[in-house]
Design an enzyme around this catalytic site. Structure first.
Site: not given
Length: 341
Positions: A211, A216
């Site tokens: 990933e 974020e």
């Protein structure tokens, strides 16, 4: 062991990238820039995410694909009907599996609609999901809004798989994927705790890890950018964390330059950090943008806790390349994804 790095970015005092942007009518947000010039780190990347300083060396990249959100995008319908020639954006994840059978599940399955392992409290919806007519997306003046709301009482049971919030996710896994390049989002993030707006990428082979996390926001006033991979049969993760007190004030860009050797992270075109590219990250990835609520990463919201709707505003998501790529288009009548290597 999770390794993190805290960087306080004095964004106005660093070498920044230069970009060129298409002109849009007054009152509308700009489209994705057609090109960028990205300054590179002075040192090679290490195995963990580490602070990096910009050198005078740079790479120029040109636009390959953009979602500019000048209108609501065509969404995958889950009914087998084909999308338009450009393919659809999917309002759900691609790689979800049934925990018991290990099989990938369909449009209306819970594994497509939240990260179950993180015990997120939202369910990602769209107007056709289970016929409920729930719409988390809207577009105005070239800006996509993803709004998370507390679910109505009649929807908090089986209809939303027990989720107590509704929100939205858009994925390019039926539209576009690319191996290596520069990937960027321009967005305004909501303020508040117990939420996780994100811009991230997963591989088209449905494996996890790997990933690549480009943005974020798990903690107020902080941006996390990082990578997930497998080493010695165990999942590993490392992230660069940037103190960013004005993260919720206006639009900002978050980007990652992904090469065969390293992934370099940027905020507002300022170089932040870098990490080595891992073995499983040498394949095409697709992009996702979403607004998650609650769960293991950001804390749980009680059913009676005061809570107000949260909106993530997205100007664009885009993929760039520093050279020619070989692009192929799926011949599937429903999934018309373009893959560029």
């Amino acid at each position: 062991m999770k390794h993190t790095l805290l960087v306080t970015a004095l964004l106005g005092l660093h070498l920044s990238a230069q970009s060129q942007t298409r002109v849009k009518p007054p009152g509308e947000a700009p489209d994705a820039p057609t090109s960028h010039r990205l300054f590179l780190p002075t040192t090679p990347a290490g195995p963990e995410c580490m602070k990096a300083v910009a050198s005078s060396d740079f790479v120029s990249v040109s636009l390959m694909h953009a979602e500019d959100f000048n209108e609501l995008p065509e969404l995958a319908k889950g009914d087998g009907k084909p999308c338009g020639e450009l393919g659809c954006l999917a309002p759900h994840m691609d790689g979800g599996k049934n925990r018991d059978t290990g099989l990938h599940e369909g449009y209306n399955w819970p594994s497509k609609r939240r990260q179950q392992g993180a015990y997120e409290q939202q369910t990602y919806v769209d107007p056709l999901f289970k016929g409920l007519g729930l719409q988390p997306f809207s577009v105005k003046d070239g800006i996509l809004s993803i709004t998370a709301r507390r679910a109505a009482d009649e929807h908090t049971g089986d209809a939303l798989f027990g989720g107590v919030f509704t929100s939205g996710l858009l994925s390019t896994h039926q539209r576009y994927a690319q191996q290596y390049g520069y990937f960027e989002i321009r967005a305004k993030l909501p303020s508040g705790a117990d939420q996780l707006p994100a811009f991230w990428m997963l591989p088209i082979d449905r494996s996890w890890p790997p990933e690549i996390d480009i943005m974020e926001n798990m903690v107020e006033n902080q941006i996390s950018q990082g990578s997930h991979w497998v080493a010695n049969n165990a999942s590993k993760q490392s992230s660069c964390k940037t103190s960013f007190p004005k993260y919720d004030e206006g639009m900002h860009t978050y980007g990652a330059l992904w090469t065969p050797e390293r992934i370099v992270y940027y905020i507002d075109n300022v170089l932040i950090g870098q990490i080595q590219t891992k073995p499983a990250q040498h394949q095409p990835f697709y992009m996702m943008v979403n607004l998650a609520i609650g769960g293991n990463y950001v804390g749980f919201v009680g059913r009676t806790d005061p809570w107000y709707p949260r909106t993530m505003e997205v100007d664009y998501i885009a993929a760039y390349s520093d050279g020619a790529k070989n692009c192929t288009k799926s011949t599937d009548s429903v999934n018309k994804m373009m893959t560029c290597k």
